[in-house]
Design a protein around this motif. Structure first.
Motif, mmCIF file in Angstrom:
data_model
loop_
_atom_site.group_PDB
_atom_site.id
_atom_site.type_symbol
_atom_site.label_atom_id
_atom_site.label_comp_id
_atom_site.label_asym_id
_atom_site.label_seq_id
_atom_site.Cartn_x
_atom_site.Cartn_y
_atom_site.Cartn_z
ATOM 1 N N LEU A 94 0.837 -1.205 0.000
ATOM 2 C CA LEU A 94 0.000 0.000 0.000
ATOM 3 C C LEU A 94 0.868 1.250 0.000
ATOM 4 N N LYS A 95 1.875 1.273 0.875
ATOM 5 C CA LYS A 95 2.740 2.438 0.963
ATOM 6 C C LYS A 95 3.580 2.628 -0.303
ATOM 7 N N ALA A 96 3.827 1.534 -1.015
ATOM 8 C CA ALA A 96 4.577 1.623 -2.272
ATOM 9 C C ALA A 96 3.696 2.070 -3.432
ATOM 10 N N GLY A 97 2.416 2.239 -3.181
ATOM 11 C CA GLY A 97 1.505 2.670 -4.231
ATOM 12 C C GLY A 97 1.034 1.561 -5.141
ATOM 13 N N GLU A 98 1.246 0.313 -4.734
ATOM 14 C CA GLU A 98 0.834 -0.815 -5.575
ATOM 15 C C GLU A 98 -0.613 -1.205 -5.238
ATOM 16 N N ASP A 99 -1.514 -0.275 -5.540
ATOM 17 C CA ASP A 99 -2.911 -0.431 -5.145
ATOM 18 C C ASP A 99 -3.578 -1.623 -5.824
ATOM 19 N N ASP A 100 -3.245 -1.865 -7.084
ATOM 20 C CA ASP A 100 -3.861 -3.002 -7.781
ATOM 21 C C ASP A 100 -3.508 -4.315 -7.098
ATOM 22 N N ALA A 101 -2.249 -4.444 -6.679
ATOM 23 C CA ALA A 101 -1.826 -5.674 -6.011
ATOM 24 C C ALA A 101 -2.536 -5.848 -4.677
ATOM 25 N N VAL A 102 -2.712 -4.756 -3.927
ATOM 26 C CA VAL A 102 -3.410 -4.828 -2.647
ATOM 27 C C VAL A 102 -4.861 -5.236 -2.852
ATOM 28 N N ARG A 103 -5.519 -4.577 -3.793
ATOM 29 C CA ARG A 103 -6.920 -4.888 -4.062
ATOM 30 C C ARG A 103 -7.102 -6.312 -4.566
ATOM 31 N N HIS A 132 -7.851 6.384 3.520
ATOM 32 C CA HIS A 132 -8.890 6.533 2.496
ATOM 33 C C HIS A 132 -8.632 5.581 1.329
ATOM 34 N N ARG A 133 -7.377 5.456 0.922
ATOM 35 C CA ARG A 133 -7.064 4.555 -0.188
ATOM 36 C C ARG A 133 -7.388 3.120 0.147
ATOM 37 N N ILE A 134 -6.966 2.648 1.335
ATOM 38 C CA ILE A 134 -7.220 1.250 1.672
ATOM 39 C C ILE A 134 -8.703 1.016 1.871
ATOM 40 N N GLY A 135 -9.409 2.004 2.404
ATOM 41 C CA GLY A 135 -10.853 1.861 2.535
ATOM 42 C C GLY A 135 -11.515 1.641 1.186
ATOM 43 N N SER A 136 -11.121 2.442 0.210
ATOM 44 C CA SER A 136 -11.680 2.318 -1.134
ATOM 45 C C SER A 136 -11.294 0.992 -1.778
ATOM 46 N N LEU A 137 -10.039 0.565 -1.611
ATOM 47 C CA LEU A 137 -9.574 -0.691 -2.209
ATOM 48 C C LEU A 137 -10.305 -1.892 -1.619
ATOM 49 N N VAL A 138 -10.500 -1.893 -0.314
ATOM 50 C CA VAL A 138 -11.192 -3.003 0.339
ATOM 51 C C VAL A 138 -12.653 -3.051 -0.098
ATOM 52 N N ALA A 139 -13.264 -1.897 -0.261
ATOM 53 C CA ALA A 139 -14.640 -1.863 -0.754
ATOM 54 C C ALA A 139 -14.713 -2.417 -2.174
ATOM 55 N N GLU A 140 -13.767 -2.038 -3.017
ATOM 56 C CA GLU A 140 -13.740 -2.545 -4.391
ATOM 57 C C GLU A 140 -13.533 -4.058 -4.414
ATOM 58 N N ALA A 141 -12.787 -4.571 -3.453
ATOM 59 C CA ALA A 141 -12.517 -6.010 -3.383
ATOM 60 C C ALA A 141 -13.675 -6.792 -2.772
ATOM 61 N N ASP A 142 -14.698 -6.092 -2.306
ATOM 62 C CA ASP A 142 -15.922 -6.701 -1.776
ATOM 63 C C ASP A 142 -15.720 -7.435 -0.466
ATOM 64 N N ALA A 143 -14.733 -6.999 0.326
ATOM 65 C CA ALA A 143 -14.605 -7.533 1.680
ATOM 66 C C ALA A 143 -15.741 -7.007 2.547
ATOM 67 N N ALA A 144 -16.032 -7.735 3.605
ATOM 68 C CA ALA A 144 -17.197 -7.392 4.428
ATOM 69 C C ALA A 144 -16.914 -6.280 5.422
ATOM 70 N N PHE A 145 -15.691 -6.227 5.960
ATOM 71 C CA PHE A 145 -15.336 -5.286 7.022
ATOM 72 C C PHE A 145 -13.932 -4.754 6.804
ATOM 73 N N LEU A 146 -13.679 -3.597 7.389
ATOM 74 C CA LEU A 146 -12.334 -3.114 7.641
ATOM 75 C C LEU A 146 -12.050 -3.269 9.132
ATOM 76 N N LYS A 147 -10.839 -3.642 9.472
ATOM 77 C CA LYS A 147 -10.447 -3.792 10.873
ATOM 78 C C LYS A 147 -9.240 -2.913 11.131
ATOM 79 N N THR A 148 -9.229 -2.211 12.254
ATOM 80 C CA THR A 148 -8.231 -1.173 12.466
ATOM 81 C C THR A 148 -6.812 -1.694 12.622
ATOM 82 N N ALA A 149 -6.604 -2.735 13.444
ATOM 83 C CA ALA A 149 -5.233 -3.108 13.778
ATOM 84 C C ALA A 149 -5.146 -4.535 14.285
#
Length: 218
Positions: A94-103, A132-149
Protein backbone atom coordinates in the motif's frame (compact mmCIF):
# COMPACT_ATOMS: atom_id res chain seq x y z
CA UNK A 1 -27.72 -0.32 22.14
CA UNK A 2 -28.93 -3.70 23.39
CA UNK A 3 -26.86 -6.00 21.15
CA UNK A 4 -23.38 -5.18 22.48
CA UNK A 5 -22.30 -8.73 23.44
CA UNK A 6 -22.85 -10.14 19.96
CA UNK A 7 -20.87 -7.22 18.51
CA UNK A 8 -17.82 -8.01 20.66
CA UNK A 9 -15.20 -10.50 19.48
CA UNK A 10 -13.38 -11.82 22.56
CA UNK A 11 -9.84 -12.42 21.40
CA UNK A 12 -6.82 -14.54 22.24
CA UNK A 13 -4.10 -14.33 19.58
CA UNK A 14 -0.76 -13.94 21.35
CA UNK A 15 2.29 -16.00 20.35
CA UNK A 16 2.15 -18.04 23.56
CA UNK A 17 -1.56 -18.91 23.27
CA UNK A 18 -2.19 -22.43 24.58
CA UNK A 19 -5.19 -24.75 24.19
CA UNK A 20 -6.22 -23.85 27.73
CA UNK A 21 -6.11 -20.15 26.84
CA UNK A 22 -8.48 -20.85 23.97
CA UNK A 23 -10.85 -22.77 26.24
CA UNK A 24 -10.90 -19.85 28.69
CA UNK A 25 -11.67 -17.49 25.81
CA UNK A 26 -14.49 -19.74 24.62
CA UNK A 27 -15.90 -20.07 28.13
CA UNK A 28 -16.06 -16.28 28.40
CA UNK A 29 -17.70 -16.02 24.98
CA UNK A 30 -20.34 -18.55 26.03
CA UNK A 31 -20.96 -16.84 29.36
CA UNK A 32 -21.32 -13.34 27.92
CA UNK A 33 -22.84 -14.08 24.51
CA UNK A 34 -19.80 -12.88 22.54
CA UNK A 35 -18.01 -14.08 19.43
CA UNK A 36 -14.53 -15.58 19.83
CA UNK A 37 -11.43 -14.75 17.77
CA UNK A 38 -8.74 -17.43 18.02
CA UNK A 39 -5.66 -18.68 16.14
CA UNK A 40 -6.45 -20.92 13.16
CA UNK A 41 -4.58 -23.90 14.60
CA UNK A 42 -7.17 -24.12 17.39
CA UNK A 43 -10.31 -24.12 15.24
CA UNK A 44 -10.82 -27.90 15.45
CA UNK A 45 -10.52 -27.71 19.24
CA UNK A 46 -12.98 -24.81 19.36
CA UNK A 47 -15.61 -26.41 17.17
CA UNK A 48 -15.56 -29.49 19.38
CA UNK A 49 -15.58 -27.47 22.58
CA UNK A 50 -18.23 -24.79 22.12
CA UNK A 51 -21.01 -23.57 19.87
CA UNK A 52 -20.06 -19.91 19.50
CA UNK A 53 -19.41 -17.81 16.39
CA UNK A 54 -15.73 -18.32 15.55
CA UNK A 55 -13.39 -15.81 13.95
CA UNK A 56 -9.80 -16.54 12.99
CA UNK A 57 -6.90 -14.71 11.37
CA UNK A 58 -5.18 -15.13 8.02
CA UNK A 59 -1.58 -14.10 7.25
CA UNK A 60 -1.30 -12.70 10.77
CA UNK A 61 0.23 -10.38 11.89
CA UNK A 62 2.14 -8.85 8.93
CA UNK A 63 0.16 -9.73 5.78
CA UNK A 64 3.28 -10.52 3.79
CA UNK A 65 2.44 -13.99 2.51
CA UNK A 66 1.62 -14.80 -1.08
CA UNK A 67 -1.89 -14.64 -2.50
CA UNK A 68 -2.18 -18.38 -3.09
CA UNK A 69 -0.93 -19.09 0.43
CA UNK A 70 -3.50 -16.74 1.94
CA UNK A 71 -6.28 -18.29 -0.12
CA UNK A 72 -5.32 -21.80 0.96
CA UNK A 73 -5.18 -20.68 4.58
CA UNK A 74 -8.61 -19.08 4.24
CA UNK A 75 -10.08 -22.24 2.74
CA UNK A 76 -8.53 -24.40 5.45
CA UNK A 77 -9.87 -22.11 8.18
CA UNK A 78 -13.36 -22.28 6.70
CA UNK A 79 -13.12 -26.08 6.44
CA UNK A 80 -12.06 -26.17 10.10
CA UNK A 81 -15.12 -24.23 11.22
CA UNK A 82 -14.39 -20.50 11.03
CA UNK A 83 -17.49 -18.34 10.60
CA UNK A 84 -15.49 -15.21 9.70
CA UNK A 85 -11.91 -14.46 8.67
CA UNK A 86 -9.69 -11.49 9.54
CA UNK A 87 -6.92 -11.17 6.95
CA UNK A 88 -4.01 -8.74 7.19
CA UNK A 89 -3.37 -6.49 4.21
CA UNK A 90 0.15 -5.88 2.94
CA UNK A 91 0.92 -2.41 4.31
CA UNK A 92 4.24 -2.26 2.46
CA UNK A 93 2.54 -2.68 -0.91
CA UNK A 94 0.00 0.00 0.00
CA UNK A 95 2.74 2.44 0.96
CA UNK A 96 4.58 1.62 -2.27
CA UNK A 97 1.51 2.67 -4.23
CA UNK A 98 0.83 -0.81 -5.58
CA UNK A 99 -2.91 -0.43 -5.15
CA UNK A 100 -3.86 -3.00 -7.78
CA UNK A 101 -1.83 -5.67 -6.01
CA UNK A 102 -3.41 -4.83 -2.65
CA UNK A 103 -6.92 -4.89 -4.06
CA UNK A 104 -6.38 -8.08 -6.05
CA UNK A 105 -4.92 -9.87 -3.02
CA UNK A 106 -7.96 -9.05 -0.92
CA UNK A 107 -10.34 -9.85 -3.75
CA UNK A 108 -8.88 -13.32 -4.29
CA UNK A 109 -9.12 -14.20 -0.60
CA UNK A 110 -12.70 -12.93 -0.48
CA UNK A 111 -13.58 -15.02 -3.53
CA UNK A 112 -11.96 -18.15 -2.09
CA UNK A 113 -14.41 -18.62 0.80
CA UNK A 114 -18.18 -18.26 1.38
CA UNK A 115 -17.79 -16.50 4.74
CA UNK A 116 -17.26 -12.81 5.60
CA UNK A 117 -13.71 -11.51 5.33
CA UNK A 118 -12.46 -8.55 7.37
CA UNK A 119 -9.30 -6.76 6.26
CA UNK A 120 -6.86 -5.63 8.96
CA UNK A 121 -5.21 -2.43 7.75
CA UNK A 122 -2.85 -1.49 10.63
CA UNK A 123 -4.32 2.01 10.77
CA UNK A 124 -1.68 3.32 13.24
CA UNK A 125 0.91 2.89 10.47
CA UNK A 126 -1.11 4.77 7.84
CA UNK A 127 -1.65 8.41 6.95
CA UNK A 128 -5.16 9.73 6.44
CA UNK A 129 -4.63 9.56 2.68
CA UNK A 130 -3.60 5.92 2.98
CA UNK A 131 -6.61 5.17 5.18
CA UNK A 132 -8.89 6.53 2.50
CA UNK A 133 -7.06 4.55 -0.19
CA UNK A 134 -7.22 1.25 1.67
CA UNK A 135 -10.85 1.86 2.54
CA UNK A 136 -11.68 2.32 -1.13
CA UNK A 137 -9.57 -0.69 -2.21
CA UNK A 138 -11.19 -3.00 0.34
CA UNK A 139 -14.64 -1.86 -0.75
CA UNK A 140 -13.74 -2.54 -4.39
CA UNK A 141 -12.52 -6.01 -3.38
CA UNK A 142 -15.92 -6.70 -1.78
CA UNK A 143 -14.60 -7.53 1.68
CA UNK A 144 -17.20 -7.39 4.43
CA UNK A 145 -15.34 -5.29 7.02
CA UNK A 146 -12.33 -3.11 7.64
CA UNK A 147 -10.45 -3.79 10.87
CA UNK A 148 -8.23 -1.17 12.47
CA UNK A 149 -5.23 -3.11 13.78
CA UNK A 150 -3.71 -6.41 14.79
CA UNK A 151 -2.75 -5.14 18.24
CA UNK A 152 0.79 -6.36 17.61
CA UNK A 153 2.18 -3.27 15.88
CA UNK A 154 2.27 0.43 16.76
CA UNK A 155 -0.92 1.42 18.54
CA UNK A 156 -4.49 0.32 18.05
CA UNK A 157 -7.95 1.65 17.32
CA UNK A 158 -8.66 5.37 17.45
CA UNK A 159 -11.88 7.31 17.00
CA UNK A 160 -10.29 9.25 14.14
CA UNK A 161 -9.34 6.11 12.20
CA UNK A 162 -12.77 4.55 12.74
CA UNK A 163 -14.46 7.69 11.45
CA UNK A 164 -12.45 7.51 8.22
CA UNK A 165 -12.71 3.77 7.63
CA UNK A 166 -16.44 3.62 8.35
CA UNK A 167 -17.02 5.72 5.23
CA UNK A 168 -16.10 2.66 3.17
CA UNK A 169 -17.09 -0.51 5.01
CA UNK A 170 -18.37 -1.62 8.42
CA UNK A 171 -15.49 -1.39 10.90
CA UNK A 172 -14.14 -3.70 13.56
CA UNK A 173 -12.27 -1.53 16.05
CA UNK A 174 -9.42 -3.59 17.44
CA UNK A 175 -6.26 -2.86 19.36
CA UNK A 176 -6.19 -1.30 22.81
CA UNK A 177 -9.94 -1.30 23.46
CA UNK A 178 -10.13 -2.47 27.07
CA UNK A 179 -13.21 -0.91 28.65
CA UNK A 180 -16.85 -0.17 27.89
CA UNK A 181 -16.07 3.57 27.78
CA UNK A 182 -13.47 2.97 25.07
CA UNK A 183 -15.75 0.58 23.18
CA UNK A 184 -18.67 3.00 23.36
CA UNK A 185 -16.50 5.74 21.84
CA UNK A 186 -15.67 3.41 18.95
CA UNK A 187 -19.33 2.53 18.39
CA UNK A 188 -20.24 6.22 18.41
CA UNK A 189 -17.50 6.89 15.83
CA UNK A 190 -19.07 4.34 13.49
CA UNK A 191 -17.66 0.93 14.48
CA UNK A 192 -19.91 -2.10 14.09
CA UNK A 193 -17.72 -4.55 16.01
CA UNK A 194 -15.12 -4.50 18.75
CA UNK A 195 -12.20 -6.92 18.89
CA UNK A 196 -10.59 -7.15 22.31
CA UNK A 197 -8.81 -9.49 24.67
CA UNK A 198 -10.87 -7.72 27.35
CA UNK A 199 -14.20 -8.51 25.73
CA UNK A 200 -15.53 -9.94 28.97
CA UNK A 201 -14.66 -6.73 30.83
CA UNK A 202 -16.32 -4.62 28.15
CA UNK A 203 -19.57 -6.58 28.33
CA UNK A 204 -19.60 -6.70 32.13
CA UNK A 205 -19.11 -2.93 32.34
CA UNK A 206 -21.78 -2.37 29.72
CA UNK A 207 -24.25 -4.49 31.69
CA UNK A 208 -23.45 -2.61 34.90
CA UNK A 209 -24.28 0.71 33.23
CA UNK A 210 -27.54 -0.39 31.60
CA UNK A 211 -30.48 -0.80 33.93
CA UNK A 212 -32.59 -3.80 33.11
CA UNK A 213 -29.87 -5.64 31.24
CA UNK A 214 -30.14 -9.36 31.82
CA UNK A 215 -27.33 -10.79 33.99
CA UNK A 216 -24.85 -13.07 32.32
CA UNK A 217 -25.57 -16.79 32.65
CA UNK A 218 -23.02 -18.77 34.59
Amino acid sequence: MDDVPERVEHTVLGPTTTPDDVRVCLDAAIQHGMRACIPPCYLPLATDYANVPLVTVIDFPHGQGGVSTACRAAQRAWDDGADELDMVCNVGLLKAGEDDAVRDHVSEVVASVPVPVKVIVEAPLLTDEELHRIGSLVAEADAAFLKTATGFSEGGATVHDVEILSQYRPVKASGGVGSWAEAEAMFEAGADRIGASSGDVIVEEWREQHDGAAPAET
